[in-house]
Design an enzyme around this catalytic site. Structure first.
Site, PDB file in Angstrom:
ATOM      1  N   GLY A 165       0.752  -0.989   0.020  1.00 43.69           N
ATOM      2  CA  GLY A 165       0.082  -0.076   0.011  1.00 43.69           C
ATOM      3  C   GLY A 165       0.905   1.190   0.112  1.00 43.69           C
ATOM      4  O   GLY A 165       2.126   1.117   0.366  1.00 43.69           O
ATOM      5  N   PRO A 178       2.762   4.884   0.948  1.00 45.04           N
ATOM      6  CA  PRO A 178       3.268   5.309   2.288  1.00 45.04           C
ATOM      7  C   PRO A 178       2.447   5.795   3.062  1.00 45.04           C
ATOM      8  O   PRO A 178       1.409   6.514   2.793  1.00 45.04           O
ATOM      9  CB  PRO A 178       4.294   6.244   1.813  1.00 45.04           C
ATOM     10  CG  PRO A 178       4.499   6.148   0.461  1.00 45.04           C
ATOM     11  CD  PRO A 178       3.208   5.357  -0.175  1.00 45.04           C
ATOM     12  N   THR A 194      -0.022   4.535   5.045  1.00 41.77           N
ATOM     13  CA  THR A 194      -1.583   3.719   5.123  1.00 41.77           C
ATOM     14  C   THR A 194      -1.572   2.893   6.355  1.00 41.77           C
ATOM     15  O   THR A 194      -2.495   2.211   6.464  1.00 41.77           O
ATOM     16  CB  THR A 194      -1.963   3.113   3.846  1.00 41.77           C
ATOM     17  OG1 THR A 194      -0.601   2.444   3.438  1.00 41.77           O
ATOM     18  CG2 THR A 194      -2.335   4.028   2.817  1.00 41.77           C
ATOM     19  N   GLU A 249     -14.434   7.120 -12.655  1.00 40.19           N
ATOM     20  CA  GLU A 249     -14.643   5.653 -11.752  1.00 40.19           C
ATOM     21  C   GLU A 249     -16.006   5.173 -12.068  1.00 40.19           C
ATOM     22  O   GLU A 249     -16.066   3.953 -12.228  1.00 40.19           O
ATOM     23  CB  GLU A 249     -13.997   5.882 -10.336  1.00 40.19           C
ATOM     24  CG  GLU A 249     -12.507   6.037 -10.174  1.00 40.19           C
ATOM     25  CD  GLU A 249     -11.613   5.196 -10.863  1.00 40.19           C
ATOM     26  OE1 GLU A 249     -11.975   3.895 -10.930  1.00 40.19           O
ATOM     27  OE2 GLU A 249     -10.531   5.501 -11.413  1.00 40.19           O
TER      28      GLU A 249
HETATM   29  P1  ADP Z   1       3.530   2.759   6.474  1.00 36.75           P
HETATM   30  O1  ADP Z   1       4.276   1.827   7.179  1.00 36.75           O
HETATM   31  O2  ADP Z   1       2.376   2.322   5.700  1.00 36.75           O
HETATM   32  O3  ADP Z   1       4.319   3.653   5.780  1.00 36.75           O
HETATM   33  P2  ADP Z   1       2.741   3.414   9.101  1.00 36.75           P
HETATM   34  O4  ADP Z   1       2.164   2.256   9.749  1.00 36.75           O
HETATM   35  O5  ADP Z   1       4.443   3.917   9.548  1.00 36.75           O
HETATM   36  O6  ADP Z   1       2.634   3.778   7.664  1.00 36.75           O
HETATM   37  O7  ADP Z   1       1.968   4.753   9.577  1.00 36.75           O
HETATM   38  C1  ADP Z   1       2.286   6.076  10.232  1.00 36.75           C
HETATM   39  C2  ADP Z   1       1.447   6.401  11.055  1.00 36.75           C
HETATM   40  O8  ADP Z   1       0.159   6.972  10.549  1.00 36.75           O
HETATM   41  C3  ADP Z   1       1.123   5.465  12.089  1.00 36.75           C
HETATM   42  O9  ADP Z   1       2.107   5.543  13.168  1.00 36.75           O
HETATM   43  C4  ADP Z   1      -0.328   5.952  12.419  1.00 36.75           C
HETATM   44  O10 ADP Z   1      -0.347   6.811  13.504  1.00 36.75           O
HETATM   45  C5  ADP Z   1      -0.768   6.650  11.380  1.00 36.75           C
HETATM   46  N1  ADP Z   1      -1.801   5.810  10.562  1.00 36.75           N
HETATM   47  C6  ADP Z   1      -1.744   5.248   9.498  1.00 36.75           C
HETATM   48  N2  ADP Z   1      -2.636   4.523   9.133  1.00 36.75           N
HETATM   49  C7  ADP Z   1      -3.655   4.503  10.108  1.00 36.75           C
HETATM   50  C8  ADP Z   1      -4.756   4.055  10.378  1.00 36.75           C
HETATM   51  N3  ADP Z   1      -5.475   3.350   9.300  1.00 36.75           N
HETATM   52  N4  ADP Z   1      -5.564   3.980  11.633  1.00 36.75           N
HETATM   53  C9  ADP Z   1      -4.906   4.860  12.491  1.00 36.75           C
HETATM   54  N5  ADP Z   1      -3.655   5.385  12.473  1.00 36.75           N
HETATM   55  C10 ADP Z   1      -2.925   5.299  11.240  1.00 36.75           C
HETATM   56 ZN    ZN Z   2      -9.230   4.769 -15.201  1.00 38.21          ZN
END
Ligand code: ADP
Ligand code: ZN
Ligand code: MG
Length: 609
Positions: free
Chosen positions: A208, A210, A212, A431
């Site tokens: 996914g 960054p 997310t 879409e």
């Molecule tokens: P990735 O690893 O996908 O790049 P992270 O997991 O490090 O992203 O997310 C960074 C921060 O964003 C997390 O520490 C959290 O605080 C916040 N965050 C991201 N997605 C969510 C979510 N679905 N629900 C709550 N907090 C989220």
């Molecule tokens: Zn399209």
């Protein structure tokens, strides 16, 4: 790690001090015992002449003088003359000297010691140095010079405090959570699965964009399952020294196996898991070895191994295909950027520990942040809190939250795809167009979800069972697929009388399909001939190495066939859109409002009379 380093430093310094002290003992200048008073040669001679001397002890060239009053004094003579000559030179009378009682003592010979020290000291230092390195390379977890140990952080047991994240802290991502629940249950009670002979996937890949919540979700699994969690980042395997990466992998899995059931989480897998043997971008032996070792470890799991390997990446496209084969990371979970509902929930989670004013309306904030990732939203709530503090207010109000949207938007790390209102509208129609065409054509699979929140590079997406997953495809399936791909483009043209760049990706795919139809599958009037062997080499990139084994005449025929296919698909899509413009409008409006349409609601709209 630093504690260890300082410990080593201290012992090193201690040794240094001892050696220095040894030197001090043996050296004359820094005599440890208090030296007797000095007497000048002239004074000594005078005292001899006055018969004040009781005894003289000669040790080498050192003259120790004991006076009649038993006090002791010293002096030195030149090395190459006798005592008599020396004293006479300074004016002592010969017979007075002869009358003295003189004892000759052997000089203690320190020479051998200093020679020994000069030889041994450097050796000693070298020895100590090597010992330190060897000791740390062998044992003593996470010490300073420890190269081959994985730098995995273990949460839960010992060391790190336990991560208290669970599924409650992850907003949205319902599908992903649902899929992961099975793994949580397995980790909680592996026996239950064993008893019925059920095998659990050992490798799960989270992909996914960054921010997310990939890392967050992985930690939440361990929190839910209450299992030890080894976290390591792909880039940490890459070091200056060849062979270190694979050593670390081996070590990591060994540690994990001793703590099973547990989770190993490899963040940013693409750092090591890129396609191997690709000449482009410079091969990296070290990375290949590391990747190979991961594959070896994954293959080495037997049915008793209760280690679940999670990995995350935002570039699944660059991963080595070997990683994705069955028995490795064969379970793929896609995390979407949050839609309206999820964004509101994320905002709720991240404002939980902040005092909010009554006027705060998180719904409005969520509505104004399409395209924000979870990390962006967290950042937003933090910015709002900072603003509040700077304004010396006690509570965060709506004003600060809304202001922070812009701050995050303009911020240095602002990623692409934030939708403006107009873009959002265009995306919604685009879409809706895809989804409409797809559901009206018999050969395509059912629509599972429509969303205008960007996934990867496409502005929005319509989720069906992807075409690629079918092994055998018929011509009519290809033609329908092309029509669906053109559905977005056609809708934009129909609604706005012009098209946008948002369709570029669709057109590329549609053209590729059409080209394959003609050249590879013999599905056009050119007959069952394969034109141009498409060699799928990473070596120079697939497209570049395509060889052309047909005449110019055929080439132009191929182009004509392709454009015929595309034109026909465009016409087909346009007809469907025009005929169902009410449904198109409704789908688009719902999309603008909610950003996503799930399967049930989609079917409800489509089935309306
Ligand atoms: P990735 O690893 O996908 O790049 P992270 O997991 O490090 O992203 O997310 C960074 C921060 O964003 C997390 O520490 C959290 O605080 C916040 N965050 C991201 N997605 C969510 C979510 N679905 N629900 C709550 N907090 C989220
Ligand atoms: Zn399209
Ligand atoms: Mg991450």
């Amino acid at each position: 790690m630093f504690k260890n380093l300082s410990k080593n430093l201290i012992s090193f310094l201690a040794i240094l001090l001892i050696v220095a002290a040894l030197f001090a003992f043996t050296s004359e200048e820094f005599g440890f015992f208090q030296e007797p008073e000095r007497i000048s040669p002239r004074e000594l001679s005078e005292k001899i002449n006055n018969e004040e001397i009781a005894e003289i002890i000669l040790v080498g060239n050192n003259i120790e003088v004991i006076l009649e009053d038993e006090s002791v004094m010293t002096t030195r003579k030149e090395p190459d003359i006798s005592l008599m000559e020396f004293l006479e030179r300074w004016g002592a009378e010969e017979e007075k000297v002869r009358a003295l009682s003189i004892t000759y003592e052997e000089e203690p010979d320190w020479g051998w010691l200093s020679t020994l020290l000069i030889i041994l000291l450097p050796l000693l230092f070298l020895l100590i140095f090597f010992q330190l390195i060897i000791k740390q390379a062998k044992g003593g977890a996470n010490s300073a010079l420890d190269f081959s140990k994985a730098k995995a952080r273990l949460f839960g047991e010992g060391g790190m405090p336990k991560k208290d994240v669970d599924f409650e802290d992850v907003a949205g991502l319902e599908e992903a959570k649902e899929e992961l629940k099975e793994i949580v249950e397995f980790l909680k009670d592996p026996k239950r699965f064993d008893e019925v002979g059920a095998k659990i996937p050992k490798g799960v890949l989270l992909t996914g964009p960054p921010g997310t919540g990939k890392t967050l979700l992985a930690r939440a699994i361990s929190g839910e399952a209450d299992a030890p969690f080894f976290e390591v980042s792909g880039s940490e395997f890459i070091e200056l020294f060849v062979g270190v990466g694979s050593g670390r992998v081996r070590d990591l899995f060994q540690k994990a196996k001793s703590k099973q059931p547990c989770i190993v989480y490899i963040d940013e897998l693409d750092a090591i898991g890129r396609k191997r043997g690709a000449g482009l971008g410079g091969g990296n032996d070290e990375r290949e070895q590391t990747l190979n070792q991961i594959l070896v470890e994954l293959d080495g799991f037997d049915k008793d191994t209760k280690v679940v390997v999670l990995a995350s990446t935002n570039r699944p496209d660059v991963l080595d295909p070997a990683l994705l084969r069955p028995g490795r990371f064969d379970r793929k979970i896609i995390l979407d950027s949050p839609d309206l509902k999820a964004r509101k929930k994320i905002l709720e989670i991240h404002t939980r520990n902040k005092p909010l004013d009554e006027d705060v309306d998180l719904q409005e904030v969520a509505e104004r942040t399409p395209g924000f990732s979870g990390a962006d939203l967290e950042n937003l709530t933090n910015e709002a809190a900072i603003l509040t503090a700077r304004r010396e207010k006690k509570k965060v109000s709506q004003e600060e939250l809304l202001e922070s949207i812009e701050k995050v938007l303009l911020g240095p790390e602002r990623k692409s795809h934030i939708l403006s209102k107009k873009e959002k509208e265009i995306s919604a129609y685009h879409e809706a167009g895809h989804a409409l065409v797809s559901s009206l054509l018999a050969e395509t699979q059912e629509v599972r979800k429509v969303s205008i929140i960007s996934r990867g590079q496409a502005a929005g997406y319509t989720l069906k069972m992807p075409m690629e997953e079918k092994r055998i495809k018929s011509k009519s399936e290809f033609l329908s697929e092309i029509a669906v791909l053109l559905g977005g483009y056609v809708t934009e043209k129909y609604k706005y009388k012009e098209t946008t760049t948002g369709a570029a990706n669709d057109l590329e795919k549609a053209s590729k399909y059409a080209r394959k139809l003609v050249k590879k599958y013999g599905m056009s009037s050119l007959g069952p001939i394969s034109y141009g062997g498409e060699r799928e080499h990473v070596f120079l990139g697939e497209e570049i190495s395509e060889e052309k084994n047909y005449s110019e005449e055929i080439a132009s025929k191929i182009d004509k066939e392709i454009s015929k296919i595309i034109k026909r698909a465009e016409k087909q899509a346009a007809k469907l859109i025009k005929k169902n413009k009410d449904k198109l409008e409704e789908l688009a409006q719902v999309l603008i409002e909610k950003e996503t349409i799930e399967k049930e609601e989609f079917e409800r709209i489509m089935n309306k009379a």
